[in-house]
Scaffold this motif. Structure first.
Motif, PDB file in Angstrom:
ATOM      1  N   UNK A   1       0.812  -1.220   0.000  1.00  0.00           N
ATOM      2  CA  UNK A   1       0.000   0.000   0.000  1.00  0.00           C
ATOM      3  C   UNK A   1       0.845   1.270   0.000  1.00  0.00           C
ATOM      4  N   UNK A   2       2.122   1.142   0.251  1.00  0.00           N
ATOM      5  CA  UNK A   2       2.969   2.318   0.429  1.00  0.00           C
ATOM      6  C   UNK A   2       3.959   2.487  -0.724  1.00  0.00           C
ATOM      7  N   UNK A   3       4.287   3.726  -1.001  1.00  0.00           N
ATOM      8  CA  UNK A   3       5.312   4.034  -1.995  1.00  0.00           C
ATOM      9  C   UNK A   3       6.662   3.596  -1.422  1.00  0.00           C
ATOM     10  N   UNK A   4       7.512   3.056  -2.254  1.00  0.00           N
ATOM     11  CA  UNK A   4       8.823   2.591  -1.785  1.00  0.00           C
ATOM     12  C   UNK A   4       9.664   3.774  -1.287  1.00  0.00           C
ATOM     13  N   UNK A   5      10.533   3.474  -0.332  1.00  0.00           N
ATOM     14  CA  UNK A   5      11.423   4.493   0.220  1.00  0.00           C
ATOM     15  C   UNK A   5      12.613   4.680  -0.717  1.00  0.00           C
ATOM     16  N   UNK A   6      13.392   5.726  -0.474  1.00  0.00           N
ATOM     17  CA  UNK A   6      14.606   5.951  -1.262  1.00  0.00           C
ATOM     18  C   UNK A   6      15.569   4.766  -1.131  1.00  0.00           C
ATOM     19  N   UNK A   7      15.675   4.222   0.085  1.00  0.00           N
ATOM     20  CA  UNK A   7      16.562   3.071   0.303  1.00  0.00           C
ATOM     21  C   UNK A   7      16.093   1.854  -0.494  1.00  0.00           C
ATOM     22  N   UNK A   8      14.781   1.643  -0.540  1.00  0.00           N
ATOM     23  CA  UNK A   8      14.239   0.512  -1.302  1.00  0.00           C
ATOM     24  C   UNK A   8      14.455   0.718  -2.795  1.00  0.00           C
ATOM     25  N   UNK A   9      14.236   1.919  -3.265  1.00  0.00           N
ATOM     26  CA  UNK A   9      14.456   2.215  -4.683  1.00  0.00           C
ATOM     27  C   UNK A   9      15.920   1.988  -5.047  1.00  0.00           C
ATOM     28  N   UNK A  10      16.816   2.330  -4.135  1.00  0.00           N
ATOM     29  CA  UNK A  10      18.242   2.094  -4.380  1.00  0.00           C
ATOM     30  C   UNK A  10      18.562   0.604  -4.450  1.00  0.00           C
ATOM     31  N   UNK A  11      17.684  -0.221  -3.871  1.00  0.00           N
ATOM     32  CA  UNK A  11      17.862  -1.674  -3.920  1.00  0.00           C
ATOM     33  C   UNK A  11      16.958  -2.289  -4.999  1.00  0.00           C
TER      34      UNK A  11
END
Length: 134
Positions: free
Chosen positions: A7-17
């Protein structure tokens, strides 16, 4: 690449992964992950299968983008605990894709914030650390 099916937009850390967002179905995903009434076993199964279908559709869109061909190999899931087992199975059994479901793992860190009046406010910040593959 990891498709975000939460349900949530990915975080910057997740996008980096290498987490990518759904291109077309964000509101439908949120609706399928949200329960306003106690669901039946059949309703849980139906929603899990529909979410897996969306994952396959999204993966097809990413793979079909000839400018930026991206292969989705994992699907990040999260939501109501009673949905997760059925969703793990539906994602794993998704025809033609062989997705692996993963959960985001984060640590809670305590951060002190100095307020304008000089007082200190302590808040919990969740720091993404990686993924747990099931």
């Amino acid at each position: 690449m990891i498709l975000n099916l939460t349900q949530h937009i990915s975080t910057e850390e997740q996008t980096a992964q290498f987490v990518v967002e759904p291109r077309m179905n964000r509101e439908e995903i949120r609706a399928l992950l949200t329960f306003e009434e106690i669901p039946s076993k059949e309703e849980i199964g139906r929603r899990a299968k529909e979410l897996a279908r969306i994952a396959a559709s999204e993966a097809s869109m990413y793979a079909g983008d000839t400018d930026n061909e991206i292969w989705i190999t994992h699907v990040m899931i999260g939501g109501a605990p009673y949905l997760m087992g059925a969703l793990e199975r539906a994602i794993s059994e998704c025809p033609d894709w062989g997705f692996s479901p993963v959960y985001a793992f984060s640590k809670r860190e305590s951060v002190e914030q100095t307020q304008p009046d000089g007082s200190v406010r302590k808040v919990a910040v969740f720091k993404h650390c990686g993924f747990v593959e099931v």
